[in-house]
Design a protein around this motif. Structure first.
Motif, mmCIF file in Angstrom:
data_model
loop_
_atom_site.group_PDB
_atom_site.id
_atom_site.type_symbol
_atom_site.label_atom_id
_atom_site.label_comp_id
_atom_site.label_asym_id
_atom_site.label_seq_id
_atom_site.Cartn_x
_atom_site.Cartn_y
_atom_site.Cartn_z
ATOM 1 N N ILE A 1 17.591 23.787 -18.662
ATOM 2 C CA ILE A 1 18.082 22.656 -19.460
ATOM 3 C C ILE A 1 18.133 23.021 -20.937
ATOM 4 O O ILE A 1 19.078 22.671 -21.647
ATOM 5 C CB ILE A 1 17.190 21.417 -19.238
ATOM 6 C CG1 ILE A 1 17.320 20.914 -17.799
ATOM 7 C CG2 ILE A 1 17.559 20.302 -20.217
ATOM 8 C CD1 ILE A 1 16.380 19.775 -17.466
ATOM 9 N N PRO B 1 21.156 26.058 -22.916
ATOM 10 C CA PRO B 1 22.487 25.669 -23.417
ATOM 11 C C PRO B 1 22.426 24.849 -24.701
ATOM 12 O O PRO B 1 23.239 25.053 -25.615
ATOM 13 C CB PRO B 1 23.071 24.852 -22.258
ATOM 14 C CG PRO B 1 22.347 25.350 -21.047
ATOM 15 C CD PRO B 1 20.958 25.627 -21.521
ATOM 16 N N ASP B 2 21.455 23.918 -24.792
ATOM 17 C CA ASP B 2 21.361 23.107 -26.005
ATOM 18 C C ASP B 2 20.838 23.927 -27.183
ATOM 19 O O ASP B 2 21.267 23.738 -28.322
ATOM 20 C CB ASP B 2 20.432 21.909 -25.765
ATOM 21 C CG ASP B 2 21.115 20.812 -24.974
ATOM 22 O OD1 ASP B 2 22.360 20.819 -24.904
ATOM 23 O OD2 ASP B 2 20.413 19.948 -24.418
ATOM 24 N N ASN C 1 22.714 18.877 -22.724
ATOM 25 C CA ASN C 1 22.528 19.314 -21.346
ATOM 26 C C ASN C 1 21.589 18.390 -20.579
ATOM 27 O O ASN C 1 21.593 18.374 -19.346
ATOM 28 C CB ASN C 1 21.990 20.746 -21.324
ATOM 29 C CG ASN C 1 22.317 21.457 -20.022
ATOM 30 O OD1 ASN C 1 23.380 21.237 -19.441
ATOM 31 N ND2 ASN C 1 21.416 22.298 -19.556
ATOM 32 N N THR D 1 23.932 16.238 -18.892
ATOM 33 C CA THR D 1 24.717 16.988 -17.913
ATOM 34 C C THR D 1 24.005 17.089 -16.575
ATOM 35 O O THR D 1 24.626 16.970 -15.520
ATOM 36 C CB THR D 1 25.013 18.398 -18.448
ATOM 37 O OG1 THR D 1 25.703 18.297 -19.696
ATOM 38 C CG2 THR D 1 25.871 19.179 -17.470
#
Length: 479
Positions: A95, A98-99, A408, A411
Motif C-alpha cells: 500500500i 505507490p503513495d 493507494n 485503490t
C-alpha cells in the motif's frame, strides 16, 4: 572417572522454562530434556551423560520429568503471530510504496512513507515474536511485538472502515479482512499475557504508536479530503467575435470566433469533454403583446423569454471539440483557438449565438491514463467495443480510460473507476458529455452511480456565451 562441574537444573518458571547452571554460573534455560542435552553438549558434556546421576546433575523443584511447557501451544502462537505480522508487513509495503513515490501531494507521500515504516516495524515484530515466546533474551522483544500488533490493528481497522464506505469486493478484500480478524486475535493475546510487563517505558511506546497513527490519519484526511476541498478551482472560458469579412466571389460572410480557456484556480484540471457551437437564431415577432410569450417553454428549458418574440429556432452553423478530451491545464495555463464560421449573406437569422462548454475534473482527485484516453474510438467501427449501429444511434467519438485514485489506500478498498467521454454529431446539432463510473465498455451506466462519482471527483461544467445581431455582419458598409 573424568571430573566435571556439577550441573544444577532449577525449578520451572511460570512459562515452563528451567534454569540450567554449571557450577555457580547460569548458562541457559531449557524447555525439555532434549533442550537440556543440547545445552550441555554445547558446554562440553557428552551426549550420553546420565542425567539421573545425582553426582552429575542436581534436580531442584522437580525431577527430570517436570517439564510443564506446552510446546505445541507455544509454537502455534509463535507461528500464527509471526505469520500474521509478516503478512501485515507485506500489505503495508504494498500500500505504501505507490503513495511514497507517486502520490500527487506531499501529505500523500508522507503517508506512504509512514506505511513503509510501519511495514518495517511489522517485520521487526515478527522476529521479536520468536524471542518473546522463546527464551526472551531481549527485554524489549515484548515491546516490539506490542508495537507491531497495535500498528496492525490501526491499519486494518482503517482499511475495513474505508471498505464499508462502498462495500465493493476487490482482490484486496481477501487480504485485509483476514488481517483485521487476525489483528483482533493478536490484540487479545498480547492483552491476555500483558506483554508490556517488563518492557522499558511502556507508556512512551504506546504514546509513540498513538502519535504515529494520528499523524497517518491526519495526513490521509488532509490529502484525500481537506486539500481537494479547500483548494479553489476556477476555469475561465471566453468567446469573442472577430471582424466579419464578405467573400468577394461567393455570397458568404466569414465570421471569426475566438475561443479562450484559462485555468485561473490553484489546482491542475483535466478536460474530460468540451465543445463549441455557433447558432443562427430566428424567431416570430409580435408587435403587440401584453404578456411574455413562450413562458412555459422557456422555464422548462431554463432559457430566456421575450415579450415580442416567440417560437425560437436555432440552426447550427459550426460546431466541434475545443481542446479535446485528455488535455490538462496547470494553474495559470491558457489556450486560445480561432474558428471560422461561414454564414450565407442572404440568411434570415436574427441573432448569431456562440457557446463554449467544458466538463472538468480536478487533477488532485485522481489521475487519468492519458495515453489511452487521448485516443478516440469510433462508434461506427465494428471492431470497437463502443460500436453502435448508425441506424440506432448517432455517430460518436468515444474516449475511455481508467481513473487512478488519489491515494493507494482507496485503490485497495474500491473497484476501479473509468472515465468515458463522447462527442457526437447528428444532422441538426452536436452533443457531448462525460461520466465516471465502474462502466468498462459493456453494460449500462447507472445514473445514481454517475452522480456519486461527480461529487467524489468534483466534476463540474463551465460555459461561456456570446451573441451578435446578424445585421452587424451583413452590413454593406463592412469591407
Amino acid at each position: 572417572m573424568e571430573h566435571r562441574t556439577k550441573v544444577t537444573v532449577r525449578p520451572p518458571d511460570g512459562r515452563g522454562l528451567r534454569e540450567v547452571r554449571i557450577g555457580a554460573e547460569t548458562v541457559d534455560r531449557a524447555w525439555s530434556m532434549r533442550d537440556l542435552r543440547g545445552i550441555l553438549r554445547r558446554h562440553g558434556y557428552p551426549q550420553d551423560l546420565d542425567l539421573e546421576d545425582k553426582s552429575e546433575v542436581c534436580w531442584t523443584g522437580g525431577g527430570s520429568d517436570a517439564w510443564p511447557d506446552h510446546a505445541w501451544r507455544r509454537r502455534t502462537t509463535i507461528g500464527f503471530m509471526a505469520f500474521g505480522l509478516v503478512a501485515c508487513m507485506a500489505l503495508l509495503i504494498i500500500i505504501g510504496v505507490p503513495d511514497a513515490f507517486d502520490a500527487m501531494t506531499f501529505a500523500g507521500r508522507l503517508t506512504g512513507f509512514l506505511f513503509i515504516l510501519g511495514g518495517v516495524a511489522e517485520g521487526a515484530a515478527a522476529i521479536a515474536a520468536f524471542d518473546y515466546w522463546g527464551k526472551r533474551s531481549l527485554n524489549i522483544s515484548g515491546a516490539i511485538v506490542l508495537l507491531g500488533v497495535l500498528i496492525a490493528v490501526t491499519v486494518t481497522t482503517l482499511l475495513v472502515f474505508l471498505w464499508f464506505q462502498e462495500a465493493e469486493a476487490t482482490l484486496y478484500t481477501l487480504a485485509f479482512f483476514p488481517h483485521f480478524f487476525w489483528s483482533l486475535w493478536a490484540l487479545w493475546v498480547v492483552v491476555r499475557e500483558k506483554i508490556w510487563r517488563g518492557t522499558p517505558y511502556p507508556t512512551r511506546i504506546a504514546a509513540g504508536v498513538a502519535a504515529t497513527a494520528i499523524l497517518a490519519g491526519v495526513n490521509f484526511s488532509y490529502s484525500s479530503l481537506y486539500q481537494p476541498t479547500a483548494a479553489p478551482t476556477n476555469l475561465a472560458l471566453q468567446v469573442r467575435y472577430g471582424t466579419p469579412r464578405m467573400d468577394r466571389e461567393r455570397p458568404v460572410v466569414h465570421l471569426p470566433v475566438t475561443l479562450h480557456l484559462k485555468n485561473s484556480g490553484s489546482v491542475p484540471l483535466y478536460i474530460l469533454a468540451d465543445g463549441w457551437t455557433v447558432y443562427g437564431r430566428t424567431g416570430k415577432y409580435v408587435e403587440k403583446s401584453t404578456e411574455l410569450r413562450d413562458r412555459r417553454e422557456a422555464l422548462e428549458a431554463a432559457g430566456d423569454a421575450a415579450r415580442h418574440v416567440e417560437s425560437f429556432k436555432r440552426t447550427t452553423l459550426g460546431t466541434g471539440p475545443f481542446t479535446g478530451p485528455g488535455n490538462w491545464f496547470d494553474p495559470g495555463e491558457e489556450y486560445t483557438a480561432q474558428k471560422m464560421v461561414e454564414v450565407p449573406r442572404t440568411a434570415k437569422y436574427d441573432v448569431l449565438e456562440a457557446s463554449l462548454d467544458a466538463m472538468v475534473m480536478r487533477k488532485d482527485r485522481g489521475t487519468i491514463d492519458l495515453d489511452t484516453f487521448g485516443t478516440a474510438q469510433l462508434s461506427w467501427d465494428k471492431k470497437s467495443r463502443f460500436y453502435c449501429p448508425p441506424k440506432e444511434c448517432s455517430e460518436h467519438l468515444v474516449y475511455h480510460a481508467e481513473v487512478a485514485y488519489s491515494t493507494n489506500l482507496i485503490t485497495v478498498t474500491r473497484k476501479p473507476r473509468y472515465v468515458t467521454s463522447w462527442w457526437a454529431l447528428d444532422p441538426e446539432d452536436s452533443d457531448w458529455g462525460a461520466s465516471i463510473s465502474t462502466f468498462k465498455g459493456k453494460g449500462l451506466v447507472k445514473d445514481e452511480e454517475t452522480q456519486q462519482e461527480y461529487r467524489r471527483y468534483d466534476l463540474f461544467t463551465v460555459d461561456a456565451q456570446a451573441s451578435i445581431p446578424f445585421a452587424d455582419i451583413v452590413d454593406p458598409r463592412l469591407p
